[in-house]
Write an enzyme that holds these catalytic residues in place. Structure first.
Site, PDB file in Angstrom:
ATOM      1  N   HIS A 242       5.887 -11.915 -10.329  1.00 24.23           N
ATOM      2  CA  HIS A 242       4.995 -10.813 -10.872  1.00 24.23           C
ATOM      3  C   HIS A 242       3.365 -11.169 -11.456  1.00 24.23           C
ATOM      4  O   HIS A 242       3.922 -12.391 -12.530  1.00 24.23           O
ATOM      5  CB  HIS A 242       6.023  -9.812 -12.808  1.00 24.23           C
ATOM      6  CG  HIS A 242       6.836  -8.178 -12.038  1.00 24.23           C
ATOM      7  ND1 HIS A 242       7.773  -8.275 -12.967  1.00 24.23           N
ATOM      8  CD2 HIS A 242       6.411  -7.762 -11.179  1.00 24.23           C
ATOM      9  CE1 HIS A 242       8.553  -6.938 -12.256  1.00 24.23           C
ATOM     10  NE2 HIS A 242       7.428  -6.803 -11.695  1.00 24.23           N
TER      11      HIS A 242
ATOM     12  N   HIS B 254       9.155  -6.145  -4.697  1.00 29.45           N
ATOM     13  CA  HIS B 254       8.274  -6.363  -6.479  1.00 29.45           C
ATOM     14  C   HIS B 254       7.539  -7.628  -6.219  1.00 29.45           C
ATOM     15  O   HIS B 254       7.534  -8.264  -5.114  1.00 29.45           O
ATOM     16  CB  HIS B 254       9.095  -6.288  -6.994  1.00 29.45           C
ATOM     17  CG  HIS B 254       9.295  -4.867  -7.540  1.00 29.45           C
ATOM     18  ND1 HIS B 254       9.647  -3.973  -8.713  1.00 29.45           N
ATOM     19  CD2 HIS B 254      10.527  -4.054  -6.714  1.00 29.45           C
ATOM     20  CE1 HIS B 254      10.504  -3.372  -8.994  1.00 29.45           C
ATOM     21  NE2 HIS B 254      10.758  -2.906  -7.498  1.00 29.45           N
TER      22      HIS B 254
ATOM     23  N   ASN C 216       5.227  -2.724  -4.466  1.00 30.01           N
ATOM     24  CA  ASN C 216       4.550  -2.351  -5.768  1.00 30.01           C
ATOM     25  C   ASN C 216       3.288  -3.225  -6.131  1.00 30.01           C
ATOM     26  O   ASN C 216       2.848  -4.643  -5.424  1.00 30.01           O
ATOM     27  CB  ASN C 216       5.238  -3.306  -7.221  1.00 30.01           C
ATOM     28  CG  ASN C 216       6.230  -1.450  -7.428  1.00 30.01           C
ATOM     29  OD1 ASN C 216       6.265  -0.886  -7.035  1.00 30.01           O
ATOM     30  ND2 ASN C 216       7.256  -1.715  -8.034  1.00 30.01           N
TER      31      ASN C 216
ATOM     32  N   GLU D 175       5.435  -8.906 -16.785  1.00 32.22           N
ATOM     33  CA  GLU D 175       5.049  -7.940 -16.394  1.00 32.22           C
ATOM     34  C   GLU D 175       5.587  -7.034 -17.539  1.00 32.22           C
ATOM     35  O   GLU D 175       6.496  -6.927 -17.530  1.00 32.22           O
ATOM     36  CB  GLU D 175       5.225  -7.298 -14.804  1.00 32.22           C
ATOM     37  CG  GLU D 175       4.567  -5.817 -14.900  1.00 32.22           C
ATOM     38  CD  GLU D 175       5.261  -5.148 -13.505  1.00 32.22           C
ATOM     39  OE1 GLU D 175       4.101  -5.198 -12.900  1.00 32.22           O
ATOM     40  OE2 GLU D 175       6.015  -5.109 -13.231  1.00 32.22           O
TER      41      GLU D 175
ATOM     42  N   ASP E 208       8.724   2.739 -13.259  1.00 30.26           N
ATOM     43  CA  ASP E 208       9.269   1.452 -12.846  1.00 30.26           C
ATOM     44  C   ASP E 208      10.322   0.736 -13.815  1.00 30.26           C
ATOM     45  O   ASP E 208      11.023   1.142 -14.331  1.00 30.26           O
ATOM     46  CB  ASP E 208       7.696   0.613 -13.154  1.00 30.26           C
ATOM     47  CG  ASP E 208       7.957  -0.977 -12.109  1.00 30.26           C
ATOM     48  OD1 ASP E 208       8.639  -0.802 -11.585  1.00 30.26           O
ATOM     49  OD2 ASP E 208       6.810  -1.491 -11.918  1.00 30.26           O
ATOM     50  N   HIS E 209      11.346  -0.409 -13.724  1.00 30.00           N
ATOM     51  CA  HIS E 209      11.801  -1.292 -14.532  1.00 30.00           C
ATOM     52  C   HIS E 209      12.336  -0.797 -15.891  1.00 30.00           C
ATOM     53  O   HIS E 209      11.186  -0.568 -16.554  1.00 30.00           O
ATOM     54  CB  HIS E 209      10.852  -2.575 -15.063  1.00 30.00           C
ATOM     55  CG  HIS E 209      10.645  -3.639 -13.430  1.00 30.00           C
ATOM     56  ND1 HIS E 209      11.737  -3.906 -13.145  1.00 30.00           N
ATOM     57  CD2 HIS E 209       9.545  -3.314 -12.640  1.00 30.00           C
ATOM     58  CE1 HIS E 209      10.796  -5.097 -11.872  1.00 30.00           C
ATOM     59  NE2 HIS E 209       9.730  -4.696 -11.739  1.00 30.00           N
TER      60      HIS E 209
END
Length: 474
Positions: free
Chosen positions: A307, A347, A369, A261, A188-189
Site C-alpha cells: 500500500h 492490492h 485497488n 493504509e 475494503d479490508h
C-alpha cells in the site's frame, strides 16, 4: 501469513477443530451450502465480446424509481451494446456481478476500485467511469465509512462505520444509474477486530434483500491474512455461506499487503509474507468452492504488493505467482492449459509499474485497488486551485481587483472541491487506460452536461476551463 505458523500453512480448512467451526458459525448464524465449481475461460486478453444471458429480465432505473428520481436516457438503458444482457446501469449484484467480472476476465481488462470517503469522491468516480465508458468499483474502508458518517458520531461497536457505509451505499445506488454506468459496490479490508462492522453491513443487506430481492452491497472483503491460514480460510468460508444466500461476492486476502493504509501498518512485515504460494491459493479455492452453486469469491493473493507509493525499486512485484497459481489449480481441476480458474485482486495498485499491471491482468486480475494516487490527485486539485487564486483566498473582502471586492466566488467550497474532482478524474483516466478498461460499455463519448448551475450562476471567470486543463473550477 503470521510468522511461526508454517505448520498451519500445511493444514487445510478441513482440519479445523469442531469447536472453532461452531464458534464461527454461531457468531454469524450462517448455514452451509453445497457447491459445484465451474471452469473459467482463458484469461489472456482478447476482443471485446458480450455473453448474452438467457432469461435475464431488464432492470432499468430501479433505484431511481424507488427514490422518485427521474431516470432518462442512459439511466434507463436495460443493458449495454458490448456487455452481457444482465449488466445494467447502477449497482450490480448476483448474476450481473458474476457476468461483469467474467466479461473482464474473458476480455483482458481489470476494473479500478477506488476508496471513497465523501459524496464528492463518489461522484468523481462515477463521472470518470462514464468519461471512460467503463464499469467501476466504489468501495469503503472502515475508517472511510466512519468519516462518511461524520467524525463527531460515536463509533462504539463500529456503529458509525456501519451507518456511514450504508449511507454511502444509498448514495451510490441513487447516482450510479444517473451516470449510466455499472458499479460494483464493495467494502475494503475487514480484519478480525472489524468483524462487527462486516456483520452490521450484512444485516443491512439482509434487510434490503428481503425488500428488493438483491443485497444493498455487491460484495465485501475479509482480510484475515494476519491470522493462521486455516482460521483465515474457515472464517471466510462461513461468511461466504451467509453471503451466498444474498447473491453477494466475498473477496479474501491471502498473504499480507505491505505498507500502511487506513491505520493498518504492515511496513515491517517479513518479506516472505508478501508472496503467496500456489498451494495456498489452492487451499482457498478448494475450501470456498465447496460452499454452494451461488457462491462467488475473488482472491487478493499477495505477490509483493504494498500500500502507498514508494521510490522505484523498493517494491518488487512478482505477478508470475498469479500465473503459476492458475496453472497449478487448473491442473488440479483437470482444466485445459491456459485456463484461469481464479479471479484475482491486485492490492496496492498506486505507483505500480505498468508492466507489472499488464502482466497481472494476463494472469487473471480483474480488480485493482487504487487509493493513494487518488488521495493525492484529490488533494492536488485543491492545492493547485489555492496556488492559482491565493490572493483571492486570504480574506472575505479585498483582493488584487480592489480593497472592497468580495471573494465569495473563490472561497465557495464548491470551487475547490470541483477542482479536486476534476483532478481525480484525470488520474482515474490514466488508471482506466492502464487496466485496458476504456470503451468497454459501448456507449461512446459522454455528452457535455447542460443547465449547469454554479456559484453566483456563473462561477469563476472562464467557467469550464478547468475541465480543459486550465486549472479553473467549473
Amino acid at each position: 501469513l503470521v510468522p511461526g505458523c508454517s505448520n498451519a500453512r500445511d493444514r487445510t480448512a478441513a482440519t479445523l477443530s469442531t469447536t472453532m467451526r461452531s464458534v464461527i458459525a454461531l457468531s454469524l448464524a450462517a448455514s452451509a451450502m453445497a457447491f459445484t465449481s465451474t471452469a473459467r475461460p482463458n484469461f489472456r486478453a482478447g476482443p471485446i465480446r458480450a455473453r448474452k444471458t438467457a432469461g435475464v429480465a431488464p432492470r432499468m432505473g430501479v433505484a431511481s424509481e424507488e427514490m422518485g428520481i427521474p431516470c432518462e436516457d442512459e439511466c434507463a438503458l436495460p443493458s449495454y451494446p458490448n456487455m452481457p444482457a444482465s449488466v445494467h446501469p447502477g449497482v450490480v449484484t448476483g448474476q450481473a456481478l458474476k457476468d461483469l467480472l467474467q466479461h473482464a476476465q474473458d476480455n483482458g481488462y481489470a476494473i479500478p476500485a477506488v476508496n471513497c470517503v465523501t459524496s464528492s469522491s463518489i461522484n468523481a468516480c462515477l463521472e470518470a467511469a462514464r468519461q471512460n465508458d467503463a464499469p467501476i468499483i466504489i468501495q469503503f474502508s472502515s475508517g472511510g465509512a466512519q468519516f462518511y458518517a461524520g467524525k463527531g458520531l460515536d463509533n462504539t461497536d463500529f456503529k458509525a462505520a456501519i451507518a456511514g457505509a450504508v449511507s454511502g451505499a444509498y448514495h451510490v445506488r441513487a447516482m450510479a444509474e444517473q451516470y449510466g454506468v455499472p458499479v460494483i459496490l464493495h467494502t475494503d479490508h475487514c480484519g478480525k477486530k472489524l468483524l462487527p462492522w462486516m456483520d452490521g453491513m450484512l444485516a443491512a443487506s439482509e434487510t434490503y434483500y428481503a425488500a428488493h430481492g438483491e443485497p444493498l452491497f455487491s460484495s465485501h472483503m475479509l482480510d484475515l491474512s494476519e491470522e493462521p491460514l486455516e482460521e483465515n480460510i474457515e472464517t471466510c468460508k462461513v461468511y461466504l455461506e451467509r453471503m451466498a444466500k444474498l447473491d453477494m461476492l466475498l473477496e479474501m486476502e491471502l498473504g499480507i499487503t505491505g505498507g500502511e493504509e487506513d491505520g493498518v501498518n504492515n511496513e515491517d512485515v517479513a518479506p516472505e509474507d508478501l508472496y503467496t504460494k500456489p498451494e495456498e491459493v489452492w487451499q482457498v479455492y478448494e475450501a470456498l468452492a465447496s460452499v454452494g452453486p451461488q457462491a462467488m469469491f475473488t482472491v487478493a493473493a499477495a505477490f509483493g504488493n504494498v500500500h502507498g507509493v514508494y521510490s522505484p525499486g523498493n517494491v518488487k512485484l512478482d505477478p508470475e505467482i498469479l500465473g503459476n497459481s492458475q496453472t497449478y489449480i487448473a491442473e488440479k481441476l483437470g482444466q485445459p492449459v491456459g485456463s484461469a480458474p481464479v479471479q484475482f485482486v491486485f492490492h496496492g495498485g498506486s505507483g505500480s509499474d505498468i508492466k507489472d499491471i499488464k502482466r497481472a491482468i494476463e494472469c487473471g486480475v480483474i480488480k485493482m485497488n487504487i487509493d493513494t494516487d487518488t488521495q493525492w490527485s484529490y488533494w492536488s486539485g485543491i492545492r493547485e486551485f489555492e496556488a492559482k487564486f491565493r490572493p483571492y483566498l486570504q480574506t472575505q473582502i479585498g483582493n488584487p481587483d480592489g480593497p472592497e471586492k468580495p471573494n465569495k466566488k473563490y472561497y465557495d467550497p464548491r470551487e475547490s472541491i470541483r477542482a479536486a474532482e476534476v483532478s481525480t478524474e484525470k488520474r482515474l483516466a490514466q488508471c482506466f487506460a492502464d487496466l485496458n478498461a476504456v470503451n468497454i460499455l459501448g456507449l461512446g463519448d459522454m455528452k457535455p452536461p447542460s443547465n449547469v448551475a454554479g456559484p453566483r450562476r456563473g462561477g469563476l471567470p472562464n467557467a469550464g476551463a478547468y475541465q480543459a486543463g486550465a486549472g479553473v473550477a467549473v
